[in-house]
Design an enzyme around this catalytic site. Structure first.
Site, PDB file in Angstrom:
ATOM      1  N   GLY A   1       0.818  -1.206   0.000  1.00 54.69           N
ATOM      2  CA  GLY A   1       0.000   0.000   0.000  1.00 54.69           C
ATOM      3  C   GLY A   1       0.850   1.253   0.000  1.00 54.69           C
ATOM      4  O   GLY A   1       2.041   1.225  -0.323  1.00 54.69           O
TER       5      GLY A   1
ATOM      6  N   GLY B   1       5.988   4.704  -8.630  1.00 53.82           N
ATOM      7  CA  GLY B   1       6.643   3.446  -8.994  1.00 53.82           C
ATOM      8  C   GLY B   1       5.640   2.305  -9.074  1.00 53.82           C
ATOM      9  O   GLY B   1       5.663   1.513 -10.027  1.00 53.82           O
ATOM     10  N   HIS B   2       4.770   2.199  -8.073  1.00 58.23           N
ATOM     11  CA  HIS B   2       3.723   1.173  -8.106  1.00 58.23           C
ATOM     12  C   HIS B   2       2.829   1.345  -9.333  1.00 58.23           C
ATOM     13  O   HIS B   2       2.484   0.381 -10.011  1.00 58.23           O
ATOM     14  CB  HIS B   2       2.835   1.249  -6.861  1.00 58.23           C
ATOM     15  CG  HIS B   2       3.502   0.922  -5.583  1.00 58.23           C
ATOM     16  ND1 HIS B   2       3.614   1.841  -4.565  1.00 58.23           N
ATOM     17  CD2 HIS B   2       4.067  -0.226  -5.135  1.00 58.23           C
ATOM     18  CE1 HIS B   2       4.225   1.268  -3.537  1.00 58.23           C
ATOM     19  NE2 HIS B   2       4.517   0.015  -3.859  1.00 58.23           N
TER      20      HIS B   2
ATOM     21  N   GLN C   1       7.278  -8.813   8.147  1.00 65.15           N
ATOM     22  CA  GLN C   1       8.416  -8.062   7.611  1.00 65.15           C
ATOM     23  C   GLN C   1       8.941  -7.024   8.592  1.00 65.15           C
ATOM     24  O   GLN C   1       9.965  -6.411   8.328  1.00 65.15           O
ATOM     25  CB  GLN C   1       8.006  -7.343   6.326  1.00 65.15           C
ATOM     26  CG  GLN C   1       7.815  -8.266   5.169  1.00 65.15           C
ATOM     27  CD  GLN C   1       7.393  -7.539   3.918  1.00 65.15           C
ATOM     28  OE1 GLN C   1       6.433  -7.937   3.287  1.00 65.15           O
ATOM     29  NE2 GLN C   1       8.092  -6.492   3.529  1.00 65.15           N
TER      30      GLN C   1
ATOM     31  N   GLN D   1      13.854  -9.590  -3.329  1.00 67.02           N
ATOM     32  CA  GLN D   1      12.663 -10.430  -3.366  1.00 67.02           C
ATOM     33  C   GLN D   1      12.609 -11.250  -4.645  1.00 67.02           C
ATOM     34  O   GLN D   1      12.261 -12.423  -4.638  1.00 67.02           O
ATOM     35  CB  GLN D   1      11.404  -9.581  -3.285  1.00 67.02           C
ATOM     36  CG  GLN D   1      11.183  -8.939  -1.938  1.00 67.02           C
ATOM     37  CD  GLN D   1       9.934  -8.088  -1.940  1.00 67.02           C
ATOM     38  OE1 GLN D   1       8.964  -8.422  -2.604  1.00 67.02           O
ATOM     39  NE2 GLN D   1       9.954  -7.026  -1.182  1.00 67.02           N
TER      40      GLN D   1
END
Length: 175
Positions: free
Chosen positions: A52, A57-58, A82, A174
């Site tokens: 969220g 960028g998202h 996390q 990731q």
């Protein structure tokens, strides 16, 4: 961003998605049904996993995903695994209304916002450990962080089973 091909599974789009509006999905069963229905028609589903607080960028990832798939699913899940002991999970920004508007304006079709209790039913005991990689880079300075990241990414991929996955460049470890 990174695009990774994956295969199968599927949900059913709700009526809002068919009309060009963002379908807001909260529970796992509804998500699986929606993805299954979309894929039953042979269409590709792309996923942009986020925590969220969406930014440019998202949104670039959502627009890129839309170029390569008929449907784009954005997940918003603030993953408690996390966060380390010195990081404040409760204070992490959660501007859901703004995020919903941004995701829709960028071309997302589905917004999945699962609850932590649904992702990690108590007592949760299954985790992904990526030994050497989990001790490098961000993992070295944030003990437990990469375990949480690897666990949630594996869960998200297993649940959604997207045809394509889009991660930002900051998420190199990731990927």
């Amino acid at each position: 961003g990174l695009a990774a091909d994956h295969r199968p599974c599927g949900p059913a789009p709700d009526d809002q998605a068919a009309e060009g509006h963002l379908a807001d999905i909260h529970d796992l069963g509804e998500l699986r049904a929606a993805v299954t229905a979309l894929k039953a028609g042979g269409e590709r589903v792309a996923m942009v996993p986020t925590m969220g607080a969406l930014h440019d960028g998202h949104l670039t990832l959502v627009r890129e995903a839309k170029r390569h798939a008929a449907h784009v699913l954005v997940s918003i899940f603030v993953n408690p695994l996390q966060f380390g002991p010195k990081e404040d999970f409760k204070r992490y920004p959660r501007p859901l209304r703004e995020d919903r508007e941004k995701a829709e304006s960028a071309g997302a079709d589905l917004l999945w916002t699962p609850a932590a209790e649904e992702m990690y039913s108590a007592p949760y005991r299954t985790f992904i450990e990526v030994e050497a990689l989990g001790r490098r880079w961000e993992g070295a300075s944030r003990p437990g962080h990469f375990r949480g990241v690897a666990t949630v990414v594996a869960k998200l991929l297993q649940v959604v089973r997207p045809d394509r996955l889009y991660l930002g460049q900051k998420d190199y470890q990731q990927s």
